[in-house]
Design an enzyme around this catalytic site. Structure first.
Site, PDB file in Angstrom:
ATOM      1  N   GLU A  53       0.862  -1.176   0.000  1.00 31.13           N
ATOM      2  CA  GLU A  53       0.000   0.000   0.000  1.00 31.13           C
ATOM      3  C   GLU A  53       0.902   1.232   0.000  1.00 31.13           C
ATOM      4  O   GLU A  53       1.757   1.367   0.872  1.00 31.13           O
ATOM      5  CB  GLU A  53      -0.866   0.049   1.258  1.00 31.13           C
ATOM      6  CG  GLU A  53      -1.712  -1.175   1.515  1.00 31.13           C
ATOM      7  CD  GLU A  53      -2.321  -1.138   2.910  1.00 31.13           C
ATOM      8  OE1 GLU A  53      -2.151  -0.113   3.614  1.00 31.13           O
ATOM      9  OE2 GLU A  53      -2.952  -2.123   3.306  1.00 31.13           O
ATOM     10  N   ASP A  64      -3.892   7.797  11.400  1.00 35.71           N
ATOM     11  CA  ASP A  64      -2.493   7.428  11.549  1.00 35.71           C
ATOM     12  C   ASP A  64      -1.890   7.919  12.855  1.00 35.71           C
ATOM     13  O   ASP A  64      -2.136   9.035  13.306  1.00 35.71           O
ATOM     14  CB  ASP A  64      -1.676   7.971  10.371  1.00 35.71           C
ATOM     15  CG  ASP A  64      -2.115   7.368   9.057  1.00 35.71           C
ATOM     16  OD1 ASP A  64      -2.189   6.124   8.994  1.00 35.71           O
ATOM     17  OD2 ASP A  64      -2.401   8.106   8.101  1.00 35.71           O
TER      18      ASP A  64
END
Length: 276
Positions: A53, A64
């Site tokens: 990815e 994140d």
């Protein structure tokens, strides 16, 4: 249209045929530089990753944790653009022949243009997109263009996802389902926990009969032991922060960083083998 998504499906099916989970790695584009990021992805593939990815760096990456936020900040300060993300996908895919996806928040695609983004991603050899913040009920336009260009649409599910929502997501998604192992942001953790196994079970149960849609687990996996734990119940093991941290720890030494991510990929590739 099938197109590039077939490469992704074939990679996941090949891992299953070998009685193992697939190893899915994540690295942001433009980190530590565009060229350095491409080299890192190649190194991860060389180490044994099945799928990569490529993260599209974002100024407000809500999913994140601090490690990937740091990498995104470095990439953004370096001037990374969507064109660099497409170049990263193209060069990584062409060099390895392996499936490469983009992981991105919705806002950059919306601003860039859905048709333009999907067309360029397909032309670059990309296998699809992971869209963590795109609600499935608002995804029709994206899916129309993704299907047109043979791209996978990977949605993210979490332990909080109700069975009804899992059914909606698995019906709309393609390629695989990204199962977030626990609530919270990305980052390495001591234990992935039982929540992930239950989520995989419920997600599989939600898939329409007769349809194959692998379930890959991410958020928290950082070493071979954890990869083995997740591989026991998931179709794929997703690792991001641990790879990014290896490059950060190399402190600007590109050769050391590449060696470190290649080594980690090899360790994880051994870990996802259920009979190892």
């Amino acid at each position: 249209m099938s197109g590039n998504i077939d490469l992704l499906s074939d990679a996941l099916a090949a891992a299953k045929a070998e009685n193992r989970a697939a190893l899915v790695a994540y690295l942001p584009a433009g980190f530590p530089t565009v060229d350095g990021g491409i080299a890192a992805i190649k190194a991860v593939f060389e180490g044994g990753a099945d799928v990569v990815e490529v993260g599209l760096p974002h100024s407000d990456p809500v999913l994140d944790g601090p490690v990937i936020q740091t990498a995104d900040d470095i990439a953004l300060r370096g001037g990374v653009r969507i064109a660099d993300v497409m170049r990263t996908v193209r060069e990584a895919h062409e060099a390895t022949g392996k499936p490469v996806l983009v992981m991105t928040y919705w806002n950059p695609i919306d601003r860039y243009g859905v048709e333009r983004f999907t067309e360029e991603l397909a032309a670059a050899g990309g296998a699809g997109c992971i869209l963590p913040d795109l609600p499935v009920q608002e995804s029709a336009l994206w899916r129309e263009h993704a299907d047109k260009h043979g791209l996978a649409t990977v949605f993210v599910v979490a332990p909080s996802s109700r069975d009804e929502r899992l059914a909606t997501i698995t019906a709309a998604g393609s390629g695989f389902v990204y199962a977030a192992s626990l609530m919270g942001v990305t980052g390495t953790r001591e234990s992935v926990g039982e929540q992930a196994a239950d989520l995989v079970r419920r997600t599989r149960a939600a898939v329409e009969p007769g349809r194959t849609l692998p379930v890959c687990v991410g958020l928290g996996v950082s070493d071979a032991a954890q990869a083995k734990e997740v591989a026991a119940f998931a179709d794929g093991v997703i690792v991001g922060s641990a790879f990014v941290k290896r490059i950060l720890d190399a402190d600007g030494d590109e050769a050391a960083g590449l060696a470190a991510v290649r080594e980690l990929a090899a360790e994880l590739a051994e870990g996802v083998r259920r009979d190892s």
